[in-house]
Design a protein around this motif. Structure first.
Motif, PDB file in Angstrom:
ATOM      1  N   GLY A 119      -2.804   0.496  21.686  1.00  0.00           N
ATOM      2  CA  GLY A 119      -2.833   1.756  20.741  1.00  0.00           C
ATOM      3  C   GLY A 119      -1.860   2.213  19.830  1.00  0.00           C
ATOM      4  N   ASN A 120      -1.001   1.258  19.705  1.00  0.00           N
ATOM      5  CA  ASN A 120       0.174   1.583  18.651  1.00  0.00           C
ATOM      6  C   ASN A 120      -0.236   0.981  17.362  1.00  0.00           C
ATOM      7  OD1 ASN A 120       1.960   2.751  20.811  1.00  0.00           O
ATOM      8  ND2 ASN A 120       2.347   0.729  21.386  1.00  0.00           N
ATOM      9  N   LEU A 121       0.268   1.789  16.228  1.00  0.00           N
ATOM     10  CA  LEU A 121       0.066   1.078  14.806  1.00  0.00           C
ATOM     11  C   LEU A 121       0.740  -0.128  14.601  1.00  0.00           C
ATOM     12  CD1 LEU A 121       0.247   4.364  12.900  1.00  0.00           C
ATOM     13  CD2 LEU A 121      -1.824   3.008  13.017  1.00  0.00           C
ATOM     14  N   LEU A 122       0.260  -1.059  14.005  1.00  0.00           N
ATOM     15  CA  LEU A 122       0.906  -2.246  13.586  1.00  0.00           C
ATOM     16  C   LEU A 122       2.030  -2.111  12.852  1.00  0.00           C
ATOM     17  CD1 LEU A 122      -2.417  -4.521  12.981  1.00  0.00           C
ATOM     18  CD2 LEU A 122      -1.227  -4.430  15.089  1.00  0.00           C
ATOM     19  N   GLN A 123       2.733  -3.046  12.693  1.00  0.00           N
ATOM     20  CA  GLN A 123       3.949  -3.054  11.764  1.00  0.00           C
ATOM     21  C   GLN A 123       3.358  -3.522  10.287  1.00  0.00           C
ATOM     22  OE1 GLN A 123       7.320  -2.318  12.518  1.00  0.00           O
ATOM     23  NE2 GLN A 123       6.500  -1.856  14.731  1.00  0.00           N
ATOM     24  N   LEU A 124       4.226  -3.185   9.273  1.00  0.00           N
ATOM     25  CA  LEU A 124       3.603  -3.399   8.052  1.00  0.00           C
ATOM     26  C   LEU A 124       3.211  -4.590   7.877  1.00  0.00           C
ATOM     27  CD1 LEU A 124       3.370  -2.216   5.284  1.00  0.00           C
ATOM     28  CD2 LEU A 124       5.567  -2.890   4.633  1.00  0.00           C
ATOM     29  N   SER A 125       3.700  -5.744   8.219  1.00  0.00           N
ATOM     30  CA  SER A 125       3.040  -7.021   7.980  1.00  0.00           C
ATOM     31  C   SER A 125       1.577  -7.109   8.653  1.00  0.00           C
ATOM     32  CB  SER A 125       4.058  -8.214   8.594  1.00  0.00           C
ATOM     33  OG  SER A 125       4.313  -7.790   9.948  1.00  0.00           O
ATOM     34  N   GLY A 126       1.503  -6.488   9.704  1.00  0.00           N
ATOM     35  CA  GLY A 126       0.044  -6.398  10.367  1.00  0.00           C
ATOM     36  C   GLY A 126      -0.902  -5.647   9.539  1.00  0.00           C
ATOM     37  N   LEU A 127      -0.172  -4.565   9.078  1.00  0.00           N
ATOM     38  CA  LEU A 127      -1.114  -3.602   8.299  1.00  0.00           C
ATOM     39  C   LEU A 127      -1.550  -4.256   6.985  1.00  0.00           C
ATOM     40  CD1 LEU A 127       0.927  -0.167   8.459  1.00  0.00           C
ATOM     41  CD2 LEU A 127      -1.129  -0.796   9.778  1.00  0.00           C
ATOM     42  N   ILE A 128      -0.630  -4.981   6.254  1.00  0.00           N
ATOM     43  CA  ILE A 128      -0.966  -5.567   5.021  1.00  0.00           C
ATOM     44  C   ILE A 128      -2.014  -6.839   5.395  1.00  0.00           C
ATOM     45  CG2 ILE A 128      -0.170  -7.437   3.507  1.00  0.00           C
ATOM     46  CD1 ILE A 128       2.422  -5.764   3.504  1.00  0.00           C
ATOM     47  N   ALA A 129      -1.892  -7.630   6.632  1.00  0.00           N
ATOM     48  CA  ALA A 129      -2.770  -8.468   7.013  1.00  0.00           C
ATOM     49  C   ALA A 129      -4.172  -8.017   7.211  1.00  0.00           C
ATOM     50  CB  ALA A 129      -2.325  -9.311   8.240  1.00  0.00           C
TER      51      ALA A 129
ATOM     52  N   SER B 257     -14.357  -3.092   5.928  1.00  0.00           N
ATOM     53  CA  SER B 257     -14.831  -1.816   6.054  1.00  0.00           C
ATOM     54  C   SER B 257     -14.665  -1.114   4.931  1.00  0.00           C
ATOM     55  CB  SER B 257     -13.704  -0.960   7.184  1.00  0.00           C
ATOM     56  OG  SER B 257     -13.887  -1.460   8.241  1.00  0.00           O
ATOM     57  N   PHE B 258     -13.739  -1.559   3.939  1.00  0.00           N
ATOM     58  CA  PHE B 258     -13.862  -1.271   2.700  1.00  0.00           C
ATOM     59  C   PHE B 258     -13.150  -2.317   1.718  1.00  0.00           C
ATOM     60  CE2 PHE B 258     -10.069   0.425   4.922  1.00  0.00           C
ATOM     61  CZ  PHE B 258      -8.938  -0.003   4.194  1.00  0.00           C
ATOM     62  N   GLY B 259     -13.229  -2.090   0.383  1.00  0.00           N
ATOM     63  CA  GLY B 259     -12.514  -3.024  -0.669  1.00  0.00           C
ATOM     64  C   GLY B 259     -11.186  -2.494  -1.189  1.00  0.00           C
ATOM     65  N   ILE B 260     -10.334  -3.342  -1.327  1.00  0.00           N
ATOM     66  CA  ILE B 260      -9.349  -2.897  -2.115  1.00  0.00           C
ATOM     67  C   ILE B 260      -9.296  -4.067  -3.330  1.00  0.00           C
ATOM     68  CG2 ILE B 260      -8.024  -2.244  -0.305  1.00  0.00           C
ATOM     69  CD1 ILE B 260      -6.315  -4.662  -0.301  1.00  0.00           C
ATOM     70  N   SER B 261      -8.402  -3.442  -4.281  1.00  0.00           N
ATOM     71  CA  SER B 261      -8.184  -4.121  -5.372  1.00  0.00           C
ATOM     72  C   SER B 261      -7.552  -5.445  -5.458  1.00  0.00           C
ATOM     73  CB  SER B 261      -7.626  -3.156  -6.689  1.00  0.00           C
ATOM     74  OG  SER B 261      -6.263  -3.076  -6.578  1.00  0.00           O
ATOM     75  N   ARG B 262      -7.692  -6.244  -6.354  1.00  0.00           N
ATOM     76  CA  ARG B 262      -6.723  -7.638  -6.314  1.00  0.00           C
ATOM     77  C   ARG B 262      -5.350  -7.299  -6.484  1.00  0.00           C
ATOM     78  NH1 ARG B 262      -9.031  -9.747  -9.890  1.00  0.00           N
ATOM     79  NH2 ARG B 262      -7.888  -9.688 -11.800  1.00  0.00           N
ATOM     80  N   GLN B 263      -5.219  -6.129  -7.496  1.00  0.00           N
ATOM     81  CA  GLN B 263      -3.652  -5.849  -7.704  1.00  0.00           C
ATOM     82  C   GLN B 263      -3.097  -5.250  -6.526  1.00  0.00           C
ATOM     83  OE1 GLN B 263      -6.415  -5.149  -9.564  1.00  0.00           O
ATOM     84  NE2 GLN B 263      -6.410  -5.551 -11.635  1.00  0.00           N
ATOM     85  N   THR B 264      -3.734  -4.435  -5.657  1.00  0.00           N
ATOM     86  CA  THR B 264      -3.092  -4.055  -4.542  1.00  0.00           C
ATOM     87  C   THR B 264      -2.970  -5.162  -3.758  1.00  0.00           C
ATOM     88  OG1 THR B 264      -4.383  -2.021  -4.680  1.00  0.00           O
ATOM     89  CG2 THR B 264      -3.366  -2.294  -2.695  1.00  0.00           C
ATOM     90  N   LYS B 265      -3.775  -6.072  -3.486  1.00  0.00           N
ATOM     91  CA  LYS B 265      -3.495  -7.239  -2.779  1.00  0.00           C
ATOM     92  C   LYS B 265      -2.116  -7.910  -2.955  1.00  0.00           C
ATOM     93  CE  LYS B 265      -8.035  -8.013  -1.256  1.00  0.00           C
ATOM     94  NZ  LYS B 265      -9.207  -9.039  -0.915  1.00  0.00           N
TER      95      LYS B 265
END
Length: 244
Positions: A172-182, A189-197
């Motif tokens: 139940g712990n939040l992932l580290q940033l590398s995991g969040l980015i992955a 669940s939702f789409g993000i822009s190519r620029q954000t990626k």
């Protein structure tokens, strides 16, 4: 909301101090200036603020003469007075016991705080710290806080979409940033822009270098290099988080 309404607790504390009348007026000018209002205040306005906070009646003409003779305030237009920039530190010293440490005015920004008008206060606070650090040449601080802002907005986006489980581990712990980015790159669940990626790795790296590389010292050019990527990613994520 008027100045008096926004700052009533402060004005009440100010009235209760042993500061001289002109010093109380200077503190009010300082607070007004740091609220982004640079036109100044008239002695009549200052007197009404003090009286509204419980002060005895203030003689407007006397207050005007005292401000004219003090030197820590300077005349503006329309009978208003402003903080004398050459003596701002003296007024700051009067104000800090009432306000706590006061962040300096930010003239150069990494990212426009206006983009975050509808953001949560904890997000606005990080944005302010980024800009204050940048303005005062604390670029490692700015870099680490850029990383934190990006991380915070990713979490807020998943939370707003009701899919926080995608960014938590089995405990139940939040992932580290590398995991969040992955997770951000593969979520359905939702789409993000190519620029954000494309911005993800750069925003992570600039913060990681400052946080974890003991020989690295971030420079203004490092922050400038990621500012555009930060702006695009924040705009995207604020929308997804319902904070735009």
């Amino acid at each position: 909301m008027s100045f008096a309404e926004a700052h009533l607790p402060l004005l009440q504390r100010l009235v209760a101090t042993s500061l001289k009348e002109v010093e109380k007026a200077l503190v009010i000018l300082w607070v007004d200036h740091n609220s982004g209002h640079h036109a100044g205040l008239t002695p009549a306005e200052i007197a009404s603020f003090l009286e509204g906070a419980g002060s005895a009646s203030v003689n407007r003409a006397r207050l005007k003469c005292r401000l004219e003779g003090d030197g820590r305030g300077v005349k503006g237009v329309g009978g208003a007075f402003k903080v004398n920039p050459r003596r701002a530190q003296e007024i700051r010293a009067l104000a800090e016991p009432l306000l706590g440490p006061i962040r300096p005015e930010v003239l150069a920004t990494v990212i426009d705080p206006g983009l975050f008008t509808n953001a949560h206060n904890y997000v606005k606070n990080v944005v302010e710290q980024i800009n204050v650090s940048y303005e005062n040449d604390c670029q490692d601080c700015a870099a680490v806080m850029i990383r934190r802002l990006f991380e915070t907005l990713i979490v807020d986006s998943f939370e707003a979409k009701g899919c926080i489980a995608e960014i938590t581990d089995p405990n139940g712990n939040l992932l580290q940033l590398s995991g969040l980015i992955a997770a951000l790159g593969k979520t359905r669940s939702f789409g993000i822009s190519r620029q954000t990626k494309q911005a993800s790795a750069q925003l992570k790296d600039v913060g990681d270098w400052s946080a974890h590389n003991r020989r690295h010292r971030a420079r203004k050019s490092d922050i400038d290099a990621v500012a555009k990527h930060l702006r695009l990613a924040c705009g995207d994520l604020l929308h997804l988080a319902g904070q735009d």
